[in-house]
Write a protein that holds these residues in place. Structure first.
Motif, PDB file in Angstrom:
ATOM      1  N   ALA A  34      -7.713   2.918  -5.457  1.00  0.00           N
ATOM      2  CA  ALA A  34      -7.068   2.549  -6.718  1.00  0.00           C
ATOM      3  C   ALA A  34      -6.837   1.046  -6.770  1.00  0.00           C
ATOM      4  N   GLY A  35      -6.684   0.528  -7.998  1.00  0.00           N
ATOM      5  CA  GLY A  35      -6.357  -0.874  -8.168  1.00  0.00           C
ATOM      6  C   GLY A  35      -7.522  -1.774  -8.504  1.00  0.00           C
ATOM      7  N   VAL A  36      -8.655  -1.178  -8.892  1.00  0.00           N
ATOM      8  CA  VAL A  36      -9.823  -1.970  -9.277  1.00  0.00           C
ATOM      9  C   VAL A  36     -10.273  -1.532 -10.670  1.00  0.00           C
ATOM     10  N   PRO A  37     -10.208  -2.432 -11.675  1.00  0.00           N
ATOM     11  CA  PRO A  37      -9.662  -3.796 -11.670  1.00  0.00           C
ATOM     12  C   PRO A  37      -8.134  -3.785 -11.532  1.00  0.00           C
ATOM     13  N   ALA A  38      -7.593  -4.813 -10.922  1.00  0.00           N
ATOM     14  CA  ALA A  38      -6.178  -4.827 -10.560  1.00  0.00           C
ATOM     15  C   ALA A  38      -5.250  -4.829 -11.763  1.00  0.00           C
ATOM     16  N   THR A  39      -5.703  -5.354 -12.900  1.00  0.00           N
ATOM     17  CA  THR A  39      -4.836  -5.431 -14.080  1.00  0.00           C
ATOM     18  C   THR A  39      -5.128  -4.346 -15.108  1.00  0.00           C
ATOM     19  N   ASP A  40      -6.034  -3.430 -14.802  1.00  0.00           N
ATOM     20  CA  ASP A  40      -6.372  -2.340 -15.719  1.00  0.00           C
ATOM     21  C   ASP A  40      -5.143  -1.439 -15.891  1.00  0.00           C
ATOM     22  N   PRO A  41      -4.694  -1.183 -17.131  1.00  0.00           N
ATOM     23  CA  PRO A  41      -3.514  -0.326 -17.324  1.00  0.00           C
ATOM     24  C   PRO A  41      -3.656   1.045 -16.677  1.00  0.00           C
ATOM     25  N   GLY A  42      -4.879   1.591 -16.677  1.00  0.00           N
ATOM     26  CA  GLY A  42      -5.092   2.878 -16.041  1.00  0.00           C
ATOM     27  C   GLY A  42      -4.880   2.827 -14.538  1.00  0.00           C
ATOM     28  N   GLU A  43      -5.255   1.703 -13.913  1.00  0.00           N
ATOM     29  CA  GLU A  43      -5.067   1.549 -12.477  1.00  0.00           C
ATOM     30  C   GLU A  43      -3.612   1.252 -12.134  1.00  0.00           C
ATOM     31  N   LEU A  44      -2.906   0.585 -13.018  1.00  0.00           N
ATOM     32  CA  LEU A  44      -1.507   0.263 -12.750  1.00  0.00           C
ATOM     33  C   LEU A  44      -0.636   1.512 -12.669  1.00  0.00           C
ATOM     34  N   ARG A  45      -1.097   2.629 -13.230  1.00  0.00           N
ATOM     35  CA  ARG A  45      -0.362   3.891 -13.063  1.00  0.00           C
ATOM     36  C   ARG A  45      -0.328   4.327 -11.607  1.00  0.00           C
ATOM     37  N   TYR A  46      -1.266   3.831 -10.832  1.00  0.00           N
ATOM     38  CA  TYR A  46      -1.347   4.187  -9.413  1.00  0.00           C
ATOM     39  C   TYR A  46      -0.798   3.094  -8.496  1.00  0.00           C
ATOM     40  N   THR A  47      -0.640   1.882  -9.008  1.00  0.00           N
ATOM     41  CA  THR A  47      -0.380   0.750  -8.120  1.00  0.00           C
ATOM     42  C   THR A  47       0.878  -0.045  -8.447  1.00  0.00           C
ATOM     43  N   LEU A  48       1.576   0.304  -9.525  1.00  0.00           N
ATOM     44  CA  LEU A  48       2.780  -0.428  -9.904  1.00  0.00           C
ATOM     45  C   LEU A  48       3.948   0.542  -9.972  1.00  0.00           C
ATOM     46  N   GLU A  49       4.990   0.279  -9.176  1.00  0.00           N
ATOM     47  CA  GLU A  49       6.079   1.248  -9.020  1.00  0.00           C
ATOM     48  C   GLU A  49       6.820   1.532 -10.325  1.00  0.00           C
ATOM     49  N   SER A  50       6.818   0.592 -11.262  1.00  0.00           N
ATOM     50  CA  SER A  50       7.563   0.791 -12.507  1.00  0.00           C
ATOM     51  C   SER A  50       6.898   1.779 -13.454  1.00  0.00           C
ATOM     52  N   ARG A  51       5.639   2.113 -13.203  1.00  0.00           N
ATOM     53  CA  ARG A  51       4.951   3.086 -14.062  1.00  0.00           C
ATOM     54  C   ARG A  51       4.153   4.099 -13.227  1.00  0.00           C
ATOM     55  N   LEU A  52       4.657   4.392 -12.047  1.00  0.00           N
ATOM     56  CA  LEU A  52       3.898   5.142 -11.049  1.00  0.00           C
ATOM     57  C   LEU A  52       3.765   6.627 -11.379  1.00  0.00           C
ATOM     58  N   HIS A  53       2.521   7.124 -11.326  1.00  0.00           N
ATOM     59  CA  HIS A  53       2.194   8.533 -11.399  1.00  0.00           C
ATOM     60  C   HIS A  53       1.594   8.921 -10.046  1.00  0.00           C
ATOM     61  N   VAL A  54       1.919  10.106  -9.538  1.00  0.00           N
ATOM     62  CA  VAL A  54       1.456  10.509  -8.208  1.00  0.00           C
ATOM     63  C   VAL A  54       0.238  11.411  -8.336  1.00  0.00           C
ATOM     64  N   LEU A  55      -0.880  10.975  -7.761  1.00  0.00           N
ATOM     65  CA  LEU A  55      -2.053  11.828  -7.700  1.00  0.00           C
ATOM     66  C   LEU A  55      -1.731  13.001  -6.777  1.00  0.00           C
ATOM     67  N   PRO A  56      -1.957  14.260  -7.216  1.00  0.00           N
ATOM     68  CA  PRO A  56      -1.526  15.405  -6.402  1.00  0.00           C
ATOM     69  C   PRO A  56      -2.086  15.430  -4.983  1.00  0.00           C
ATOM     70  N   SER A  57      -3.249  14.850  -4.759  1.00  0.00           N
ATOM     71  CA  SER A  57      -3.807  14.854  -3.405  1.00  0.00           C
ATOM     72  C   SER A  57      -2.974  14.040  -2.427  1.00  0.00           C
ATOM     73  N   PHE A  58      -2.013  13.259  -2.927  1.00  0.00           N
ATOM     74  CA  PHE A  58      -1.062  12.598  -2.026  1.00  0.00           C
ATOM     75  C   PHE A  58      -0.362  13.624  -1.144  1.00  0.00           C
ATOM     76  N   ALA A  59      -0.254  14.856  -1.612  1.00  0.00           N
ATOM     77  CA  ALA A  59       0.397  15.908  -0.831  1.00  0.00           C
ATOM     78  C   ALA A  59      -0.222  16.060   0.557  1.00  0.00           C
ATOM     79  N   THR A  60      -1.500  15.715   0.716  1.00  0.00           N
ATOM     80  CA  THR A  60      -2.153  15.884   2.012  1.00  0.00           C
ATOM     81  C   THR A  60      -1.673  14.886   3.058  1.00  0.00           C
ATOM     82  N   VAL A  61      -0.960  13.836   2.625  1.00  0.00           N
ATOM     83  CA  VAL A  61      -0.439  12.857   3.587  1.00  0.00           C
ATOM     84  C   VAL A  61       1.066  12.671   3.483  1.00  0.00           C
TER      85      VAL A  61
END
Length: 285
Positions: A34-61
């Protein structure tokens, strides 16, 4: 020493507390690209804590490492060489959206042990719940090479038919040269993914990418491409690890849209599209 099947199947469930923070989620998302491009609003959902959404596969770690592979090797009745262990498949059922931070109880138990002749197949199930109830259930399918042949049940062998027709969407996702080194910081420190000497002893020309990293990259591609970036729409996600990925390669991800379901096939573009993930299904709302 061969597997003691009776002892494995009689093993008591094991429970423990796990916890995670937004920082853990951010690190995981970066680890799956995640984070490519770094300023893409769609990527910021994964990389910026103020708008963070959790991808469910995070459950594996969540909680600091994969709930299946390494912990499964400590099951009573199993003595296996880590270099001969392969993660064969993973499934995940999401009961509620995974929170950005939390504390929960993870309970793992042996859900199956099968004799595949040249290998044993251990299925380890992990149920995770917090104070509000169940969060997710994950099944890890672990192959122990050279540990079969005791005359046990071979287990189910049916596989879904491959998707028909041309895929609805095809995307390519590059794997960074340092992807495995970054991903392993989420908890899976198996040297197979970092140490060239260990990888060589296991039969690989160089360290390979974690199967669960490919698993996460693929789910992100499905969510971003077909689910409008809405991570909370994922209900379940299952795959079979059909081949390896080497850091620096490119994944080709093909998607077939169904009613509430996405079928997926993943291959390594750089190696004549060698299969990587197969029998892959994402169920969604």
């Amino acid at each position: 020493m061969p597997i003691d099947a009776a002892k494995v199947l009689a093993a008591e469930p094991r429970s423990g507390e796990i916890s995670w923070t937004a920082k853990d989620v951010l690190l995981y998302h970066l680890g799956i690209g995640a984070g490519v491009p770094a300023t893409d609003p769609g990527e910021l959902r994964y990389t910026l804590e103020s708008r963070l959404h959790v991808l469910p596969s995070f459950a594996t770690v969540a909680g600091g490492g994969p709930p299946g592979v390494i912990s499964g090797l400590s099951t009573p009745g199993i003595e296996a060489d880590l270099a001969r262990v392969l993660h064969g498949g993973q499934s995940l059922t999401v009961h509620r959206p995974v929170p950005v931070r939390g504390t929960a109880t993870a309970t793992s138990r042996v859900a199956g042990l099968y004799d595949k002749g040249d290998a044993a197949l251990l299925v380890l199930r992990t149920d995770v719940a917090d104070a509000d109830g169940p969060l997710w259930t994950g099944d890890a399918r672990i192959f122990l090479r050279g540990e079969g042949g005791w005359g046990g049940d071979r287990g189910p062998s049916a596989r879904p038919d491959p998707p028909e027709g041309e895929p609805d969407r095809t995307v390519d996702r590059p794997v960074r040269e340092d992807q495995a080194l970054l991903y392993r910081l989420s908890g899976d420190l198996n040297p197979l993914h970092a140490d060239p000497g260990f990888a060589g002893a296991a039969g690989f020309e160089r360290p390979i990418l974690h199967g669960l990293c490919t698993y996460g990259m693929t789910l992100k591609a499905v969510v971003d491409t077909l689910l409008g970036g809405e991570t909370s729409r994922v209900r379940s996600y299952a795959t079979r690890f059909a081949g390896v990925v080497f850091p620096g390669e490119t994944l080709r991800i093909r998607m077939w849209r169904g009613e509430g379901t996405v079928r997926v096939a993943v291959s390594a573009l750089d190696r004549d599209e060698a299969p990587v993930l197969a029998d892959t299904v994402v169920d969604h709302s």
